[in-house]
Design a protein around this motif. Sequence first.
Motif, PDB file in Angstrom:
ATOM      1  N   UNK A 229       0.825  -1.202   0.000  1.00 60.88           N
ATOM      2  CA  UNK A 229       0.000   0.000   0.000  1.00 60.88           C
ATOM      3  C   UNK A 229       0.862   1.257   0.000  1.00 60.88           C
ATOM      4  N   UNK A 230       2.027   1.159   0.595  1.00 53.37           N
ATOM      5  CA  UNK A 230       2.987   2.271   0.572  1.00 53.37           C
ATOM      6  C   UNK A 230       4.380   1.689   0.409  1.00 53.37           C
ATOM      7  N   UNK A 231       5.103   2.019  -0.670  1.00 53.26           N
ATOM      8  CA  UNK A 231       4.693   2.902  -1.755  1.00 53.26           C
ATOM      9  C   UNK A 231       3.668   2.249  -2.688  1.00 53.26           C
ATOM     10  N   UNK A 232       2.687   3.027  -3.108  1.00 56.29           N
ATOM     11  CA  UNK A 232       1.632   2.539  -3.989  1.00 56.29           C
ATOM     12  C   UNK A 232       2.139   2.461  -5.431  1.00 56.29           C
ATOM     13  N   UNK A 233       1.690   1.450  -6.145  1.00 63.34           N
ATOM     14  CA  UNK A 233       2.024   1.321  -7.558  1.00 63.34           C
ATOM     15  C   UNK A 233       1.103   2.239  -8.362  1.00 63.34           C
ATOM     16  N   UNK A 234       1.426   3.532  -8.341  1.00 60.69           N
ATOM     17  CA  UNK A 234       0.591   4.521  -9.012  1.00 60.69           C
ATOM     18  C   UNK A 234       0.537   4.281 -10.519  1.00 60.69           C
ATOM     19  N   UNK A 235       1.634   3.877 -11.091  1.00 58.05           N
ATOM     20  CA  UNK A 235       1.700   3.671 -12.540  1.00 58.05           C
ATOM     21  C   UNK A 235       0.674   2.642 -13.000  1.00 58.05           C
ATOM     22  N   UNK A 236       0.584   1.528 -12.277  1.00 56.63           N
ATOM     23  CA  UNK A 236      -0.363   0.469 -12.637  1.00 56.63           C
ATOM     24  C   UNK A 236      -1.804   0.933 -12.459  1.00 56.63           C
ATOM     25  N   UNK A 237      -2.083   1.600 -11.351  1.00 56.26           N
ATOM     26  CA  UNK A 237      -3.439   2.073 -11.069  1.00 56.26           C
ATOM     27  C   UNK A 237      -3.881   3.093 -12.114  1.00 56.26           C
ATOM     28  N   UNK A 238      -3.007   4.028 -12.454  1.00 50.21           N
ATOM     29  CA  UNK A 238      -3.336   5.070 -13.422  1.00 50.21           C
ATOM     30  C   UNK A 238      -3.573   4.473 -14.805  1.00 50.21           C
ATOM     31  N   UNK A 239      -2.741   3.531 -15.207  1.00 50.26           N
ATOM     32  CA  UNK A 239      -2.891   2.895 -16.517  1.00 50.26           C
ATOM     33  C   UNK A 239      -4.226   2.169 -16.622  1.00 50.26           C
ATOM     34  N   UNK A 240      -4.617   1.493 -15.548  1.00 51.51           N
ATOM     35  CA  UNK A 240      -5.889   0.766 -15.560  1.00 51.51           C
ATOM     36  C   UNK A 240      -7.066   1.735 -15.580  1.00 51.51           C
ATOM     37  N   UNK A 241      -6.962   2.819 -14.807  1.00 56.66           N
ATOM     38  CA  UNK A 241      -8.032   3.819 -14.775  1.00 56.66           C
ATOM     39  C   UNK A 241      -8.230   4.458 -16.145  1.00 56.66           C
ATOM     40  N   UNK A 242      -7.143   4.708 -16.855  1.00 58.26           N
ATOM     41  CA  UNK A 242      -7.237   5.274 -18.202  1.00 58.26           C
ATOM     42  C   UNK A 242      -7.950   4.312 -19.152  1.00 58.26           C
ATOM     43  N   UNK A 243      -7.757   3.025 -18.911  1.00 57.78           N
ATOM     44  CA  UNK A 243      -8.355   2.011 -19.785  1.00 57.78           C
ATOM     45  C   UNK A 243      -9.850   1.842 -19.537  1.00 57.78           C
ATOM     46  N   UNK A 244     -10.244   1.774 -18.247  1.00 54.51           N
ATOM     47  CA  UNK A 244     -11.639   1.465 -17.918  1.00 54.51           C
ATOM     48  C   UNK A 244     -12.484   2.702 -17.620  1.00 54.51           C
ATOM     49  N   UNK A 245     -11.862   3.726 -17.070  1.00 55.71           N
ATOM     50  CA  UNK A 245     -12.598   4.952 -16.763  1.00 55.71           C
ATOM     51  C   UNK A 245     -13.379   4.920 -15.472  1.00 55.71           C
ATOM     52  N   UNK A 246     -13.376   3.799 -14.770  1.00 61.39           N
ATOM     53  CA  UNK A 246     -14.092   3.668 -13.502  1.00 61.39           C
ATOM     54  C   UNK A 246     -13.258   2.820 -12.551  1.00 61.39           C
ATOM     55  N   UNK A 247     -13.211   3.206 -11.275  1.00 63.23           N
ATOM     56  CA  UNK A 247     -12.398   2.477 -10.301  1.00 63.23           C
ATOM     57  C   UNK A 247     -13.172   2.244  -9.015  1.00 63.23           C
ATOM     58  N   UNK A 248     -13.033   1.025  -8.485  1.00 63.65           N
ATOM     59  CA  UNK A 248     -13.572   0.679  -7.167  1.00 63.65           C
ATOM     60  C   UNK A 248     -12.413   0.156  -6.330  1.00 63.65           C
ATOM     61  N   UNK A 249     -12.295   0.613  -5.107  1.00 68.56           N
ATOM     62  CA  UNK A 249     -11.286   0.062  -4.193  1.00 68.56           C
ATOM     63  C   UNK A 249     -11.987  -0.764  -3.136  1.00 68.56           C
TER      64      UNK A 249
END
Length: 314
Positions: A229-249
């Motif tokens: 959780x820290x450090x967070x893999x921001x790169x992976x999360x951002x790439x997925x968000x760009x692909x799907x446009x919706x995120x649930x945690x």
Amino acid sequence: MAEMVKKATRESFGETVTALAAEYPEIVVLDADLAAATKTGIFKKAYPERFFDCGIAECNMVGVAAGLATCGKIPFAASFAMFSAGRAFEQVRNSVGYPKLNVKIVGSHAGISVGEDGATHQCCEDIALMRTIPGMVILNPCDHYEMQAAVRAAVEHKGPCYIRLGRLAVESINNNDDYKFELGKGITLREGTDITVVATGLMVQEAVKAADALKEEGISVEVINIHTIKPLDEELVIASAKKTGRVITVEEHNIIGGLGEAVSTALSEHCPTPVTRIGVNDVYGHSGPAVDLLKEFGLSAEHIAEVIREKLAK
């Protein structure tokens, strides 16, 4: 493919830190009178001269661990998360975090799944507390194999770590041959295009179940396992968000200060995306069977699937 294993991550931790002790003679383990519950008793039996029971005095335990670290040891200081992260927060902050000592803080019995122990022991704030300490690495493995890899990574990492352990037995999902653990890097467990589910710890299994069930309905869900959780893999999360446009945690933790906030912060700064947080909604838990409590608090595959349907319907 590795054997399918169903066990609590606290047990996997006890076995792994004991196995690594032969390879790393610097490893020592401290506990606060809970060795049977945290499974550090496994280490105690194998290496009694390297085990220190500090009694019900968690703040002192962290101080002792800090002292051992200054002597070149690799201390694992274990107790229930409510005590190792909560009661001893000031010592973790000032005696471990501030001087950047090589101490591994272990929080067992975290979250609602502690069950019958009730609200006083169901720590849903530990990740939030540890995230505020500069330089603290936070690991929340989801199964047996991931816990094995995470403990080794914690040993090899020079600096403070917090490792979250669960009480409830969980099935392994990382027993595939291509499983690879890397500190600070998430894992995409399911590829999808309609929505992204970012999960951690016990909730990873539930997210996968939800995704697999929704696939039969023609809904494509991307599932990301965030073990660090820290450090967070921001790169992976951002790439997925760009692909799907919706995120649930999804997390077995308060929605305040945990995975959901970490993901929301990363996306708001780099890729503004609607985020829905599933977790403990800023309330205390209560006593009851773990599985029933998880369902009651919406921490189940069924509820995750329901939220996904609602979001896609809008």
